[in-house]
Design a protein around this motif. Structure first.
Motif, mmCIF file in Angstrom:
data_model
loop_
_atom_site.group_PDB
_atom_site.id
_atom_site.type_symbol
_atom_site.label_atom_id
_atom_site.label_comp_id
_atom_site.label_asym_id
_atom_site.label_seq_id
_atom_site.Cartn_x
_atom_site.Cartn_y
_atom_site.Cartn_z
ATOM 1 N N LYS A 26 0.861 -1.180 0.000
ATOM 2 C CA LYS A 26 0.000 0.000 0.000
ATOM 3 C C LYS A 26 0.896 1.227 0.000
ATOM 4 O O LYS A 26 1.958 1.221 0.612
ATOM 5 C CB LYS A 26 -0.915 0.000 1.217
ATOM 6 C CG LYS A 26 -1.972 -1.071 1.142
ATOM 7 C CD LYS A 26 -3.066 -0.822 2.134
ATOM 8 C CE LYS A 26 -4.150 -1.858 1.920
ATOM 9 N NZ LYS A 26 -5.401 -1.451 2.498
ATOM 10 N N PRO A 27 0.474 2.281 -0.675
ATOM 11 C CA PRO A 27 1.284 3.500 -0.741
ATOM 12 C C PRO A 27 1.555 4.076 0.646
ATOM 13 O O PRO A 27 0.728 3.970 1.540
ATOM 14 C CB PRO A 27 0.427 4.468 -1.556
ATOM 15 C CG PRO A 27 -0.593 3.631 -2.231
ATOM 16 C CD PRO A 27 -0.761 2.391 -1.420
ATOM 17 N N GLY A 28 2.708 4.683 0.790
ATOM 18 C CA GLY A 28 3.047 5.362 2.028
ATOM 19 C C GLY A 28 3.645 4.474 3.100
ATOM 20 O O GLY A 28 4.024 4.949 4.153
ATOM 21 N N ARG A 29 3.748 3.186 2.864
ATOM 22 C CA ARG A 29 4.286 2.274 3.875
ATOM 23 C C ARG A 29 5.740 1.909 3.612
ATOM 24 O O ARG A 29 6.329 1.163 4.381
ATOM 25 C CB ARG A 29 3.457 0.998 3.942
ATOM 26 C CG ARG A 29 2.077 1.222 4.492
ATOM 27 C CD ARG A 29 1.433 -0.100 4.778
ATOM 28 N NE ARG A 29 0.091 0.085 5.297
ATOM 29 C CZ ARG A 29 -0.751 -0.892 5.505
ATOM 30 N NH1 ARG A 29 -0.406 -2.126 5.234
ATOM 31 N NH2 ARG A 29 -1.942 -0.651 5.987
ATOM 32 N N GLY A 30 6.306 2.356 2.516
ATOM 33 C CA GLY A 30 7.692 2.037 2.201
ATOM 34 C C GLY A 30 7.922 0.590 1.812
ATOM 35 O O GLY A 30 9.040 0.094 1.879
#
Length: 106
Positions: free
Chosen positions: A13-17
């Motif tokens: 998921k985006p934003g989790r690195g």
């Protein structure tokens, strides 16, 4: 020539690195909704890693900005092939098998 399918992995998921782990070669990918196992995407492509990175989930691509709660939890698996033609042939065989199975199950 077709290799074997990878294990199912959680789609980042985006934003989790998190990163997508996929071959940078021709092949197949399959994405499913983790909770139900329902098919989300299936395709034969020239570069599996790029295709998964550009996969549209909801209204934006993986690199787009959006709320993480709005997208379903997905899982993916990959299968490398020696050429895109091999990937397409393998995809057609798999689709044919699924259609045969589903027509027999109905």
């Amino acid at each position: 020539m077709i290799s074997t399918w990878s294990e199912w992995k959680r789609y980042p998921k985006p934003g989790r690195g998190e990163n997508i782990e996929a071959p940078i070669t021709p092949g197949l990918f399959e994405v499913r909704i983790a909770a139900t196992g329902a098919l989300h995407s299936f395709e034969a492509v020239e570069n599996v890693a790029v295709a998964l990175a550009q996969l549209s989930v909801g209204s934006k691509s993986w690199f787009g900005r959006r709320e993480t709660a709005s997208s379903p939890d997905l899982e993916y698996r990959t299968c490398a092939t020696s050429s895109k033609a091999d990937a397409k042939a393998a995809a057609e065989r798999m689709i044919g098998r699924r259609e045969t199975y589903m027509s027999g199950a109905a």
